[in-house]
Scaffold this motif. Structure first.
Motif, PDB file in Angstrom:
ATOM      1  N   VAL A  65       0.850  -1.203   0.000  1.00 13.05           N
ATOM      2  CA  VAL A  65       0.000   0.000   0.000  1.00 13.05           C
ATOM      3  C   VAL A  65       0.885   1.252   0.000  1.00 13.05           C
ATOM      4  CG1 VAL A  65      -1.739   1.307   1.302  1.00 13.05           C
ATOM      5  CG2 VAL A  65      -1.928  -1.185   1.106  1.00 13.05           C
ATOM      6  N   ARG A  66       1.934   1.215   0.819  1.00  8.94           N
ATOM      7  CA  ARG A  66       2.842   2.372   0.872  1.00  8.94           C
ATOM      8  C   ARG A  66       3.488   2.593  -0.495  1.00  8.94           C
ATOM      9  NH1 ARG A  66       6.140   1.158   5.210  1.00  8.94           N
ATOM     10  NH2 ARG A  66       4.820   2.252   6.682  1.00  8.94           N
ATOM     11  N   ASP A  67       3.878   1.484  -1.131  1.00 10.33           N
ATOM     12  CA  ASP A  67       4.515   1.569  -2.449  1.00 10.33           C
ATOM     13  C   ASP A  67       3.578   2.218  -3.480  1.00 10.33           C
ATOM     14  OD1 ASP A  67       6.448   0.864  -4.512  1.00 10.33           O
ATOM     15  OD2 ASP A  67       4.931  -0.609  -5.132  1.00 10.33           O
ATOM     16  N   VAL A  68       2.301   1.856  -3.426  1.00  8.92           N
ATOM     17  CA  VAL A  68       1.328   2.453  -4.360  1.00  8.92           C
ATOM     18  C   VAL A  68       1.269   3.967  -4.134  1.00  8.92           C
ATOM     19  CG1 VAL A  68      -1.138   2.585  -4.949  1.00  8.92           C
ATOM     20  CG2 VAL A  68      -0.052   0.348  -4.629  1.00  8.92           C
ATOM     21  N   PHE A  69       1.237   4.375  -2.865  1.00  8.56           N
ATOM     22  CA  PHE A  69       1.197   5.823  -2.578  1.00  8.56           C
ATOM     23  C   PHE A  69       2.505   6.508  -2.985  1.00  8.56           C
ATOM     24  CE2 PHE A  69      -2.651   7.266  -0.455  1.00  8.56           C
ATOM     25  CZ  PHE A  69      -3.317   6.071  -0.253  1.00  8.56           C
ATOM     26  N   ASP A  70       3.650   5.794  -2.845  1.00  7.81           N
ATOM     27  CA  ASP A  70       4.944   6.385  -3.240  1.00  7.81           C
ATOM     28  C   ASP A  70       4.967   6.683  -4.737  1.00  7.81           C
ATOM     29  OD1 ASP A  70       5.978   6.266  -0.704  1.00  7.81           O
ATOM     30  OD2 ASP A  70       7.090   4.389  -1.016  1.00  7.81           O
ATOM     31  N   ARG A  71       4.309   5.823  -5.526  1.00  2.00           N
ATOM     32  CA  ARG A  71       4.410   5.936  -6.984  1.00  2.00           C
ATOM     33  C   ARG A  71       3.336   6.821  -7.622  1.00  2.00           C
ATOM     34  NH1 ARG A  71       3.225   1.598  -9.071  1.00  2.00           N
ATOM     35  NH2 ARG A  71       2.986   0.187  -7.317  1.00  2.00           N
ATOM     36  N   HIS A  72       2.289   7.161  -6.864  1.00  2.00           N
ATOM     37  CA  HIS A  72       1.235   8.007  -7.443  1.00  2.00           C
ATOM     38  C   HIS A  72       1.028   9.207  -6.529  1.00  2.00           C
ATOM     39  CE1 HIS A  72      -0.265   4.771 -10.158  1.00  2.00           C
ATOM     40  NE2 HIS A  72       0.046   3.964  -9.160  1.00  2.00           N
ATOM     41  N   GLY A  73       0.768  10.338  -7.096  1.00  2.00           N
ATOM     42  CA  GLY A  73       0.424  11.512  -6.270  1.00  2.00           C
ATOM     43  C   GLY A  73      -1.086  11.638  -6.193  1.00  2.00           C
ATOM     44  N   PHE A  74      -1.675  11.048  -5.148  1.00  2.00           N
ATOM     45  CA  PHE A  74      -3.137  11.087  -5.059  1.00  2.00           C
ATOM     46  C   PHE A  74      -3.607  12.386  -4.401  1.00  2.00           C
ATOM     47  CE2 PHE A  74      -2.402   6.371  -4.756  1.00  2.00           C
ATOM     48  CZ  PHE A  74      -2.871   6.086  -6.030  1.00  2.00           C
ATOM     49  N   ASP A  75      -4.781  12.848  -4.837  1.00  2.00           N
ATOM     50  CA  ASP A  75      -5.428  13.990  -4.195  1.00  2.00           C
ATOM     51  C   ASP A  75      -6.512  13.526  -3.225  1.00  2.00           C
ATOM     52  OD1 ASP A  75      -4.144  16.161  -5.759  1.00  2.00           O
ATOM     53  OD2 ASP A  75      -5.096  15.107  -7.424  1.00  2.00           O
ATOM     54  N   ALA A  76      -7.096  12.384  -3.501  1.00  2.00           N
ATOM     55  CA  ALA A  76      -8.207  11.899  -2.669  1.00  2.00           C
ATOM     56  C   ALA A  76      -8.340  10.385  -2.854  1.00  2.00           C
ATOM     57  CB  ALA A  76      -9.509  12.588  -3.078  1.00  2.00           C
TER      58      ALA A  76
END
Ligand code: NAD
Ligand code: UD1
Length: 335
Positions: A65-76
């Protein structure tokens, strides 16, 4: 916005992905495919005419899950992922508490670490205590009667606590009533594993000849025709509610519960009659005993979502059944 949809390959998530893509947002789906198939992603892209990247990951896997957030800049984030079968939750409570609660905690931790603090959570009408008068209002007392429902009550509380601890969070707690129907293209819809527990998928399968007879669970309730009454809402209306909720939380901070229903109830017999009109033939029914735990009448007070989000359901029961039947025919013929 770039929006993460956990459980975005599932029934409600796939329709919401289409609505968000069509409104110009970027979408990334995160799903472990425990209750969905990767092929839905191609169909989302075909309908929306845009790409919808997918991360095959489990929310319980902290590093993934952390890796997914590291690779994408999510707004929401819109958080659909969860287990949802009431009966199974009674048999396997720990699976439900682990998946739904720990999954939400892992997700929320990763969001906080990455400074993403706008969240929409898929809650349910099942959070309302059974002794509330209908229609249910957002301020009514909460209290569920099974482990699935209790995960929703607990997650709502966890997210309220997160908002109280950090005033930068903004969370919509969307309490869905009974989502049915499918995308009008017939390319995405509800695809439950095994024999369905819920009324509409069961009726669809009887209409398709996959099951022999519809079992009506009780015709001796104190309702006009004696059968249970529910607030069925078209899944496309529900999906559009997520877009409005995202716009709402961008402008505010705090935790906001909203009922997403139509404010109108239909009986089991009315639903079957509407489906018969959609599929063009009478369907075999059998009156059985009441199902344990069922309430006679459940429907939403839909005023708050209308006033605050500008949300009102546009599609009626005829359209819900017509779209469900179109999807069933395509799914059934393997398209
Ligand atoms: P669904 O099962 O079709 O979709 C849920 C998706 O989450 C599935 O694709 C599944 O593979 C995925 N998932 C489950 N656990 C996961 C995990 N640990 N990691 C990654 N992915 C995971 O269900 P749905 O009907 O689309 O419901 C979506 C949400 O709405 C659920 O939280 C459900 O409880 C809630 N809800 C649904 C209804 C309803 O009637 N469908 C009513 C009220 C609330
Ligand atoms: C179900 C979930 C609930 C969830 C809600 C929203 C159960 C027990 N509860 O509730 O947690 O929040 O969906 O989606 O699954 N019926 C029949 N025959 C059938 C199936 C259902 O007569 O084969 C009747 C039921 O008695 C009820 C109505 O149809 O009166 C709707 O049932 P269902 O689709 O299972 O939804 P809910 O019971 O509202």
């Amino acid at each position: 916005m770039n929006i993460l949809l956990t459980g975005g390959a599932g029934f409600i998530g796939s329709h919401t992905a289409v609505v968000l893509l069509e409104s110009g947002h970027d979408v990334v789906v995160l799903d472990n495919f425990s209750n969905s198939k990767p092929s839905v992603l191609d169909r989302i892209e075909a309908i929306a005419g845009r790409s919808c990247p997918c991360e095959n990951a489990d929310l319980l896997d902290e590093a993934a899950v952390r890796d997914v957030f590291d690779r994408h800049g999510f707004d929401a984030v819109v958080h659909f992922a969860g287990l949802k079968a009431v009966g199974e939750s009674v048999e396997k409570p720990l699976s439900y508490y682990a998946n739904n609660l720990i999954g939400t905690i892992r997700l929320t931790e990763a969001m906080a670490e990455h400074g993403v603090k706008d969240l929409i959570f898929s809650s349910s009408a099942t959070v309302y205590r059974a002794d509330n008068p209908v229609p249910y209002h957002e301020d009514d007392a909460l209290g569920a009667t099974n482990p699935y429902g209790r995960t929703k009550v607990m997650i709502e509380q966890i997210l309220r606590d997160v908002c109280a601890a950090d005033p930068q969070w903004s969370v919509a707690l969307l309490r869905y009533f009974n989502p049915i129907g499918a995308h009008p293209s017939g390319r995405i819809g509800e695809d439950p594993n095994g024999i369905p527990n819920n009324l509409l998928p069961y009726v669809s399968k009887v209409a398709a000849g996959e099951l022999p007879v519809i079992h009506i669970f009780g015709d001796d309730y104190g309702t006009p025709d004696g059968t249970g009454v529910r607030d069925y809402i078209h899944v496309m209306d529900l999906a559009e509610g997520h877009l409005l909720a995202l716009e709402y939380i961008r402008e505010r901070k705090g935790a906001f519960p909203f009922n997403l229903g139509t404010g109108k109830g239909y009986s089991v017999k009315e639903v079957i009659a509407a489906f018969e009109r959609a599929c063009g033939r009478p369907l075999p029914v059998e009156i059985d005993a009441r199902r344990a735990g069922d309430l006679p009448i459940v429907y939403a007070n839909a005023d708050l979502a209308r006033a605050e989000l500008g949300f009102s359901a546009k599609r009626d029961l005829t359209e819900m059944c017509a779209d469900a039947w179109r999807w069933q025919q395509r799914a059934w013929s393997g398209q």
